[in-house]
Design a protein around this motif. Structure first.
Motif, mmCIF file in Angstrom:
data_model
loop_
_atom_site.group_PDB
_atom_site.id
_atom_site.type_symbol
_atom_site.label_atom_id
_atom_site.label_comp_id
_atom_site.label_asym_id
_atom_site.label_seq_id
_atom_site.Cartn_x
_atom_site.Cartn_y
_atom_site.Cartn_z
ATOM 1 N N SER A 145 1.138 -1.571 -0.029
ATOM 2 C CA SER A 145 -0.363 0.448 -0.181
ATOM 3 C C SER A 145 0.800 1.674 -0.200
ATOM 4 O O SER A 145 0.565 2.235 -0.803
ATOM 5 N N GLU A 146 2.244 1.442 0.304
ATOM 6 C CA GLU A 146 2.768 2.200 0.800
ATOM 7 C C GLU A 146 3.556 2.705 -0.413
ATOM 8 O O GLU A 146 3.799 3.668 -0.959
ATOM 9 N N ASP A 147 3.675 1.595 -0.857
ATOM 10 C CA ASP A 147 4.217 1.684 -2.633
ATOM 11 C C ASP A 147 3.105 2.265 -3.773
ATOM 12 O O ASP A 147 4.082 3.032 -4.470
ATOM 13 N N ARG A 148 2.281 1.918 -3.769
ATOM 14 C CA ARG A 148 1.950 2.529 -4.393
ATOM 15 C C ARG A 148 1.019 3.724 -3.947
ATOM 16 O O ARG A 148 0.573 4.543 -5.101
ATOM 17 N N LEU A 149 0.907 4.611 -2.605
ATOM 18 C CA LEU A 149 0.248 5.417 -2.446
ATOM 19 C C LEU A 149 1.903 6.237 -3.131
ATOM 20 O O LEU A 149 1.563 7.747 -3.242
ATOM 21 N N ARG A 150 3.464 5.757 -2.696
ATOM 22 C CA ARG A 150 4.311 6.790 -2.662
ATOM 23 C C ARG A 150 4.419 6.608 -4.627
ATOM 24 O O ARG A 150 4.632 7.860 -5.510
ATOM 25 N N ARG A 151 4.486 6.334 -5.391
ATOM 26 C CA ARG A 151 4.102 5.643 -6.811
ATOM 27 C C ARG A 151 2.926 6.388 -7.167
ATOM 28 O O ARG A 151 3.043 7.685 -7.949
ATOM 29 N N ARG A 152 1.360 6.875 -6.561
ATOM 30 C CA ARG A 152 0.291 7.702 -7.232
ATOM 31 C C ARG A 152 0.706 9.014 -6.916
ATOM 32 O O ARG A 152 0.236 10.174 -7.223
ATOM 33 N N ILE A 153 1.069 9.265 -5.077
ATOM 34 C CA ILE A 153 1.990 10.880 -5.349
ATOM 35 C C ILE A 153 3.307 11.251 -6.117
ATOM 36 O O ILE A 153 3.277 12.678 -6.658
ATOM 37 N N ALA A 154 4.115 10.647 -6.895
ATOM 38 C CA ALA A 154 4.948 10.851 -7.607
ATOM 39 C C ALA A 154 4.398 11.012 -8.966
ATOM 40 O O ALA A 154 4.592 12.121 -9.646
ATOM 41 N N VAL A 155 3.726 10.209 -9.775
ATOM 42 C CA VAL A 155 2.582 10.789 -10.692
ATOM 43 C C VAL A 155 2.257 11.723 -10.973
ATOM 44 O O VAL A 155 1.954 13.053 -11.664
ATOM 45 N N SER A 186 10.898 23.018 -6.478
ATOM 46 C CA SER A 186 11.815 22.687 -5.144
ATOM 47 C C SER A 186 11.985 23.641 -4.883
ATOM 48 O O SER A 186 12.161 24.137 -3.861
ATOM 49 N N GLU A 187 12.456 25.256 -5.407
ATOM 50 C CA GLU A 187 12.403 26.264 -4.175
ATOM 51 C C GLU A 187 11.349 26.898 -4.299
ATOM 52 O O GLU A 187 11.412 28.001 -3.182
ATOM 53 N N ARG A 188 10.656 26.778 -4.541
ATOM 54 C CA ARG A 188 9.127 27.567 -3.893
ATOM 55 C C ARG A 188 8.761 26.361 -2.694
ATOM 56 O O ARG A 188 8.278 27.096 -1.168
ATOM 57 N N VAL A 189 9.668 25.593 -2.606
ATOM 58 C CA VAL A 189 9.482 24.828 -1.442
ATOM 59 C C VAL A 189 10.469 24.059 -0.294
ATOM 60 O O VAL A 189 10.551 23.773 0.695
ATOM 61 N N ALA A 190 11.296 25.013 -0.813
ATOM 62 C CA ALA A 190 12.828 25.524 0.094
ATOM 63 C C ALA A 190 13.439 23.865 0.456
ATOM 64 O O ALA A 190 13.487 23.990 0.922
ATOM 65 N N MET A 191 12.869 23.315 -0.256
ATOM 66 C CA MET A 191 13.911 22.157 -0.624
ATOM 67 C C MET A 191 14.732 21.040 -1.676
ATOM 68 O O MET A 191 14.835 22.547 -2.938
ATOM 69 N N HIS A 192 15.649 20.928 -1.677
ATOM 70 C CA HIS A 192 17.067 21.165 -2.270
ATOM 71 C C HIS A 192 15.782 19.694 -3.703
ATOM 72 O O HIS A 192 15.394 19.194 -3.959
ATOM 73 N N TRP A 193 16.613 20.127 -4.665
ATOM 74 C CA TRP A 193 16.282 20.170 -6.008
ATOM 75 C C TRP A 193 16.078 18.386 -6.076
ATOM 76 O O TRP A 193 15.207 17.281 -6.891
ATOM 77 N N ARG A 194 17.203 17.541 -5.722
ATOM 78 C CA ARG A 194 17.565 16.325 -5.360
ATOM 79 C C ARG A 194 15.985 15.549 -4.508
ATOM 80 O O ARG A 194 15.944 14.204 -5.458
ATOM 81 N N LEU A 195 15.879 16.133 -4.230
ATOM 82 C CA LEU A 195 14.702 15.488 -2.770
ATOM 83 C C LEU A 195 13.580 15.391 -3.992
ATOM 84 O O LEU A 195 12.706 14.635 -3.689
ATOM 85 N N TRP A 196 13.059 16.513 -4.217
ATOM 86 C CA TRP A 196 12.520 17.068 -5.432
ATOM 87 C C TRP A 196 12.167 15.811 -6.470
ATOM 88 O O TRP A 196 11.530 15.265 -6.599
ATOM 89 N N GLN A 197 13.201 15.156 -6.753
ATOM 90 C CA GLN A 197 13.419 14.279 -7.704
ATOM 91 C C GLN A 197 12.954 12.867 -7.454
ATOM 92 O O GLN A 197 12.581 12.522 -8.165
ATOM 93 N N LYS A 198 13.623 12.954 -6.512
ATOM 94 C CA LYS A 198 13.438 11.163 -5.712
ATOM 95 C C LYS A 198 11.431 11.389 -5.534
ATOM 96 O O LYS A 198 11.538 10.422 -5.379
ATOM 97 N N LEU A 199 11.042 12.353 -5.234
ATOM 98 C CA LEU A 199 9.960 12.577 -4.885
ATOM 99 C C LEU A 199 9.103 11.714 -6.258
ATOM 100 O O LEU A 199 8.089 11.743 -6.225
ATOM 101 N N GLU A 200 9.361 12.536 -7.178
ATOM 102 C CA GLU A 200 8.771 12.859 -8.385
ATOM 103 C C GLU A 200 8.896 11.391 -8.956
ATOM 104 O O GLU A 200 8.037 10.666 -9.953
ATOM 105 N N ALA A 201 9.953 11.075 -8.559
ATOM 106 C CA ALA A 201 11.075 9.638 -9.358
ATOM 107 C C ALA A 201 9.482 8.285 -8.314
ATOM 108 O O ALA A 201 9.340 6.781 -7.973
ATOM 109 N N GLY A 202 8.526 8.560 -7.155
ATOM 110 C CA GLY A 202 8.406 7.444 -5.494
ATOM 111 C C GLY A 202 9.458 7.103 -5.293
ATOM 112 O O GLY A 202 9.255 5.755 -4.579
#
Length: 78
Positions: free
Chosen positions: A10-20, A37-53
């Motif tokens: 369930s966690e994996d599916r939710l992570r993928r859904r958020i990423a998409v 990423s700058e809008r949320v004061a987050m490093h762009w690599r973390l944003w990249q990981k978020l989008e990758a799930g």
């Protein structure tokens, strides 16, 4: 299937859904990942990981990402 295995699935599916949803919403708004990423004061690599799930997000981060994309946090989970 044990509860722990179901939770992981369930966690994996939710992570993928958020990423998409994050990728789609960002693209619709024509915002680069770096700008988002700058809008949320987050490093762009973390944003990249978020989008990758590839990372878990806290509720606080979910709310900040939604604000950066000008959507309700529920839209990231839909």
């Amino acid at each position: 299937m044990p509860v722990a295995d179901r939770l992981t699935t369930s966690e994996d599916r939710l992570r993928r859904r958020i990423a998409v949803n994050v990728r789609r919403l960002r693209a619709e708004r024509k915002i680069s990942a770096i700008d988002a990423s700058e809008r949320v004061a987050m490093h762009w690599r973390l944003w990249q990981k978020l989008e990758a799930g590839d990372t878990n997000v806290t509720l606080r981060t979910l709310v900040r990402v939604a604000a950066a994309l000008d959507v309700d946090p529920r839209d990231l989970l839909a």
